[in-house]
Design a protein around this motif. Structure first.
Motif, PDB file in Angstrom:
ATOM      1  N   PHE A  34      29.725  22.024 131.186  1.00 36.17           N
ATOM      2  CA  PHE A  34      30.533  20.799 131.210  1.00 36.17           C
ATOM      3  C   PHE A  34      29.715  19.603 131.691  1.00 36.17           C
ATOM      4  O   PHE A  34      29.910  18.487 131.230  1.00 36.17           O
ATOM      5  CB  PHE A  34      31.775  20.993 132.075  1.00 36.17           C
ATOM      6  CG  PHE A  34      32.817  21.842 131.408  1.00 36.17           C
ATOM      7  CD1 PHE A  34      33.421  21.421 130.233  1.00 36.17           C
ATOM      8  CD2 PHE A  34      33.180  23.072 131.933  1.00 36.17           C
ATOM      9  CE1 PHE A  34      34.365  22.211 129.599  1.00 36.17           C
ATOM     10  CE2 PHE A  34      34.124  23.869 131.300  1.00 36.17           C
ATOM     11  CZ  PHE A  34      34.714  23.436 130.129  1.00 36.17           C
ATOM     12  N   GLY A  35      28.805  19.843 132.603  1.00 42.28           N
ATOM     13  CA  GLY A  35      27.947  18.759 133.088  1.00 42.28           C
ATOM     14  C   GLY A  35      27.098  18.187 131.969  1.00 42.28           C
ATOM     15  O   GLY A  35      26.981  16.965 131.812  1.00 42.28           O
ATOM     16  N   LEU A  36      26.521  19.066 131.149  1.00 43.16           N
ATOM     17  CA  LEU A  36      25.678  18.583 130.054  1.00 43.16           C
ATOM     18  C   LEU A  36      26.524  17.882 128.986  1.00 43.16           C
ATOM     19  O   LEU A  36      26.100  16.877 128.411  1.00 43.16           O
ATOM     20  CB  LEU A  36      24.884  19.739 129.436  1.00 43.16           C
ATOM     21  CG  LEU A  36      23.741  20.263 130.307  1.00 43.16           C
ATOM     22  CD1 LEU A  36      22.972  21.352 129.581  1.00 43.16           C
ATOM     23  CD2 LEU A  36      22.801  19.145 130.728  1.00 43.16           C
ATOM     24  N   LEU A  37      27.736  18.394 128.753  1.00 42.16           N
ATOM     25  CA  LEU A  37      28.632  17.718 127.809  1.00 42.16           C
ATOM     26  C   LEU A  37      28.945  16.309 128.306  1.00 42.16           C
ATOM     27  O   LEU A  37      28.950  15.347 127.538  1.00 42.16           O
ATOM     28  CB  LEU A  37      29.945  18.494 127.667  1.00 42.16           C
ATOM     29  CG  LEU A  37      29.921  19.698 126.733  1.00 42.16           C
ATOM     30  CD1 LEU A  37      31.284  20.377 126.719  1.00 42.16           C
ATOM     31  CD2 LEU A  37      29.545  19.254 125.323  1.00 42.16           C
ATOM     32  N   ASP A  38      29.196  16.213 129.606  1.00 40.05           N
ATOM     33  CA  ASP A  38      29.496  14.910 130.194  1.00 40.05           C
ATOM     34  C   ASP A  38      28.318  13.959 130.074  1.00 40.05           C
ATOM     35  O   ASP A  38      28.485  12.777 129.845  1.00 40.05           O
ATOM     36  CB  ASP A  38      29.859  15.074 131.675  1.00 40.05           C
ATOM     37  CG  ASP A  38      31.359  15.092 131.855  1.00 40.05           C
ATOM     38  OD1 ASP A  38      32.055  15.178 130.833  1.00 40.05           O
ATOM     39  OD2 ASP A  38      31.830  15.008 133.000  1.00 40.05           O
ATOM     40  N   LEU A  39      27.132  14.513 130.236  1.00 37.43           N
ATOM     41  CA  LEU A  39      25.939  13.688 130.123  1.00 37.43           C
ATOM     42  C   LEU A  39      25.839  13.133 128.698  1.00 37.43           C
ATOM     43  O   LEU A  39      25.569  11.940 128.497  1.00 37.43           O
ATOM     44  CB  LEU A  39      24.703  14.522 130.461  1.00 37.43           C
ATOM     45  CG  LEU A  39      23.388  13.762 130.427  1.00 37.43           C
ATOM     46  CD1 LEU A  39      23.359  12.701 131.503  1.00 37.43           C
ATOM     47  CD2 LEU A  39      22.217  14.723 130.599  1.00 37.43           C
ATOM     48  N   ALA A  40      26.098  13.990 127.709  1.00 38.04           N
ATOM     49  CA  ALA A  40      26.045  13.545 126.317  1.00 38.04           C
ATOM     50  C   ALA A  40      27.086  12.463 126.071  1.00 38.04           C
ATOM     51  O   ALA A  40      26.826  11.446 125.422  1.00 38.04           O
ATOM     52  CB  ALA A  40      26.274  14.736 125.384  1.00 38.04           C
ATOM     53  N   LEU A  41      28.274  12.693 126.638  1.00 40.02           N
ATOM     54  CA  LEU A  41      29.355  11.716 126.487  1.00 40.02           C
ATOM     55  C   LEU A  41      28.953  10.381 127.126  1.00 40.02           C
ATOM     56  O   LEU A  41      29.128   9.308 126.535  1.00 40.02           O
ATOM     57  CB  LEU A  41      30.601  12.279 127.164  1.00 40.02           C
ATOM     58  CG  LEU A  41      31.955  11.673 126.838  1.00 40.02           C
ATOM     59  CD1 LEU A  41      32.214  11.758 125.353  1.00 40.02           C
ATOM     60  CD2 LEU A  41      33.042  12.425 127.598  1.00 40.02           C
ATOM     61  N   GLY A  42      28.402  10.460 128.340  1.00 43.79           N
ATOM     62  CA  GLY A  42      27.995   9.242 129.050  1.00 43.79           C
ATOM     63  C   GLY A  42      26.898   8.499 128.298  1.00 43.79           C
ATOM     64  O   GLY A  42      26.938   7.272 128.160  1.00 43.79           O
ATOM     65  N   LEU A  43      25.948   9.244 127.774  1.00 41.28           N
ATOM     66  CA  LEU A  43      24.857   8.622 127.030  1.00 41.28           C
ATOM     67  C   LEU A  43      25.406   7.968 125.761  1.00 41.28           C
ATOM     68  O   LEU A  43      25.004   6.851 125.392  1.00 41.28           O
ATOM     69  CB  LEU A  43      23.823   9.683 126.667  1.00 41.28           C
ATOM     70  CG  LEU A  43      22.501   9.175 126.118  1.00 41.28           C
ATOM     71  CD1 LEU A  43      21.783   8.339 127.152  1.00 41.28           C
ATOM     72  CD2 LEU A  43      21.631  10.335 125.668  1.00 41.28           C
ATOM     73  N   GLY A  44      26.363   8.638 125.132  1.00 37.64           N
ATOM     74  CA  GLY A  44      26.992   8.080 123.930  1.00 37.64           C
ATOM     75  C   GLY A  44      27.676   6.760 124.233  1.00 37.64           C
ATOM     76  O   GLY A  44      27.530   5.775 123.493  1.00 37.64           O
ATOM     77  N   VAL A  45      28.394   6.722 125.352  1.00 39.41           N
ATOM     78  CA  VAL A  45      29.053   5.481 125.746  1.00 39.41           C
ATOM     79  C   VAL A  45      28.008   4.392 125.978  1.00 39.41           C
ATOM     80  O   VAL A  45      28.175   3.242 125.569  1.00 39.41           O
ATOM     81  CB  VAL A  45      29.897   5.688 127.022  1.00 39.41           C
ATOM     82  CG1 VAL A  45      30.437   4.367 127.538  1.00 39.41           C
ATOM     83  CG2 VAL A  45      31.042   6.644 126.751  1.00 39.41           C
ATOM     84  N   GLY A  46      26.894   4.766 126.626  1.00 45.33           N
ATOM     85  CA  GLY A  46      25.819   3.803 126.886  1.00 45.33           C
ATOM     86  C   GLY A  46      25.286   3.212 125.587  1.00 45.33           C
ATOM     87  O   GLY A  46      25.026   2.018 125.491  1.00 45.33           O
TER      88      GLY A  46
END
Lengths: 370, 246
Positions: A232-244
């Protein structure tokens, strides 16, 4: 090994069934990126500038319009007298006060020496210094214009011109500096808070006792808690990077694989630490307090806001065991400078050591006695 | 005694600081019997049971459970089942999922789990609840399920810590039927309770008071020895803490 699969199945079922967890896992990265990235900035814009114009001449008005016309200053109400100006500084209605004496235009005409006085609220020292330097540079420009307009030979006073080229962040966009750091905060929130609380909650509700009386091995239990939050942490990172990418158009110079690889190692270190701390806590309040403390210290000392090089020696020593400091550096290197593995090998190595150490510590500290 | 031993306890002492929770306990539990562990609240029952289950270490003394010394708690854990005083199954998992988890932890395959689960739930007339989340079950059913989980992997000995506290009389009755049924299949049952009528269902009982064993025999023998009509009367006579006696 098969036992671990059963434990993992249970963890995933519980996480997916918990509406709060799902909301946290999706909501936290969105909110954090959209709010923190634009909000956390050291750029100084729109300082409130109060001008006490005792001269009231075309010259003084032109200077004022140059100042308030820039992005850095916003004109505050004009003070009536010095006492009023001081009161405005005190109350915060003005960040800076510019006092133009009544002989200002005479000075520019060459009759006396032209003088200006500036009062600066220096509670925030950085803001005071920056405001001061913005103001003096505008005054200097104005001064040059006056000299040229009066026909004084500018060639007699050759000005040295320096023209900067800002590398890695050419538009000096503060968001580009902060975003890689905010991504680190994102992972630490998932890792340290959610995973640690999960284990302490099992202790509190008594389900851990039932598990402890089975032949389950310590590493199996710890690993079953690490893996779901790792994913879930890595998924969140991908999500956060996508938002960026979408919201802030963040440049990404380096390798995505390297970026995710380093974050994965970091996440393992954080999860190890979280589970280690949770084996020491006897309830959720205790855990939250300790985890909050660690999060604060790690983040503030990591160099997210201020360069670690300007910290005192002992603080730099502390950063040897601060996983956030490593990833903070790695993320900026990879995202903004396009660094390859070779350039960050030392930091990656240290992160790996921390990850192994923290997870080993968690397994060792876990006692099947609860 | 030529009967086979399930549990042997010799001079078991457990201290917490200066407080002695278990004071030189010595007793045996035979294979296949229902052994009742009685005592007032705070008499040291749960402490002793947690040591037998490998959740806690004795301060001194020798404890052997299922033929294994208490110095090797993980080996003991493979051979026992345990039902805690506190309900401790996962409330956000279904009945089936809880059984699957514990079956898996004890090394059963999915096929074995499915087969045994069906059998067990049928026996407990639980079949209508397979897909129900535990949090939706009433207390009586939860306790039955906790028992089911404790014996699901067919342990040699099952430890039940006040399994019927807070449960209505009808469910308590059913619960004891389950215990009998389990014991009849050769499993040793070690049960703590403070319901004295339940003590009558046990093959043998010990009564603990202030960390010590004050009586140990079959309920009928104990009643005879002390000349009381019921175990309850006996309990009140011998298990009352000394400081409140005078």
């Amino acid at each position: 090994m098969k036992r671990l699969l059963f434990l993992l199945k249970k963890e995933f079922r519980q996480i997916i069934r918990n509406p709060f967890m799902l909301r946290a896992i999706i909501g936290v990265p969105l909110l954090q990126m959209l709010i923190l990235v634009p909000a956390v900035t050291f750029e100084i814009k729109r300082l409130d500038l109060a001008v006490a114009d005792n001269d009231r001449s075309p010259d003084s008005r032109e200077l004022i319009s140059k100042l308030t016309g820039s992005l850095f200053f916003r004109s505050a109400a004009a003070p009536l007298n010095m006492a009023d100006a001081e009161a405005m500084l005190f109350s915060g209605d003005a960040d800076m006060v510019l006092v133009i004496p009544d002989d200002f235009s005479e000075g520019l005409a060459g009759i006396t020496t032209p003088r200006l006085q500036v009062l600066v609220d220096a509670v925030n020292a950085t803001q005071a210094m920056l405001g001061w330097s913005y103001l003096t540079s505008i005054v200097r420009d104005y001064n040059r214009e006056v000299i040229m307009a009066r026909g004084a030979a500018t060639s007699a006073i050759p000005g040295i011109s320096t023209s900067p080229r800002y590398w890695y962040n050419p538009t000096l966009n503060y968001k580009y500096f902060m975003l890689p750091g905010i991504l680190v905060i994102l992972i630490i929130a998932i890792g340290l808070m959610l995973a640690g609380l999960n284990l302490v909650k099992e202790l509190e509700t008594g389900t851990l006792e039932q598990i402890n009386v089975t032949p389950v091995r310590r590493w199996e239990l710890i690993v079953s808690k690490v893996i779901p939050f790792f994913i879930f942490g890595l998924l969140d990172l991908a999500l956060g990077l996508g938002v960026g990418w979408i919201a802030f158009n963040i440049p990404f110079e380096g390798s995505l694989l390297l970026f995710f690889g380093c974050s994965a190692i970091f996440l393992l270190a954080v999860l190890g630490l979280a589970l280690f701390l949770s084996t020491l806590a006897s309830n959720r309040q205790q855990y939250l307090f300790v985890a909050f403390f660690f999060t604060m210290v790690f983040i503030l000392m990591s160099g997210i806001f201020t360069p670690t090089e300007s910290m005192p020696g002992w603080a730099q020593q502390f950063n040897w065991v601060n996983p956030v400091a490593y990833l903070m550096r790695i993320n900026r290197m990879v995202m903004l400078k396009g660094a390859g593995f070779h350039d960050i090998a030392r930091d990656v190595g240290m992160l790996t050591v921390l990850a192994i150490a923290f997870i080993t510590l968690a397994i060792r500290a876990y006692r099947k006695r609860a | 005694m030529d009967r086979e031993m399930a549990i042997e306890v010799r001079d078991l002492v457990k201290r917490f600081g200066s407080f002695t929770a278990n004071d030189r306990l010595t007793f045996d539990v035979y294979k296949g019997e229902i052994f009742g562990f009685l005592g007032a609240n705070g008499a040291g029952k749960t402490t002793a049971m947690r040591i037998l289950c490998g959740l806690s270490r004795p301060t001194s003394g020798r404890v052997t459970v299922a033929g294994i010394d208490s110095g090797n708690p993980e080996a003991i854990k493979r051979r026992i089942g345990y039902m805690s005083q506190r309900f401790s199954l996962y409330e956000d998992l279904t009945v089936n999922e809880n059984l699957e988890l514990y079956g898996g932890i004890y090394g059963m395959t999915m096929k074995e789990i499915r087969q045994r689960r069906e059998e067990l739930l049928q026996r407990l007339s639980f079949t209508g609840y397979c897909e129900t989340l535990i949090q939706a079950l009433p207390l009586g059913l939860r306790q039955k399920l906790a028992f089911a989980v404790a014996v699901f992997h067919e342990p040699e000995i099952v430890f039940l810590d006040e399994p019927t506290s807070g449960v209505d009389p009808v469910t308590r009755r059913q619960f004891w039927e389950m215990i009998y049924e389990t014991a009849s299949r050769g499993m040793t049952v070690f049960v703590t309770t403070h319901y004295m009528d339940e003590a009558e269902y046990c093959d043998r009982i010990t009564i603990m008071s202030e960390g010590r064993i004050v009586a140990l025999d079959s309920p009928s023998a104990l009643r005879e020895q002390h000349g009381t009509a019921s175990v309850e009367e006996l309990f009140v006579k011998i298990a009352r803490p000394k400081n409140t006696n005078s």
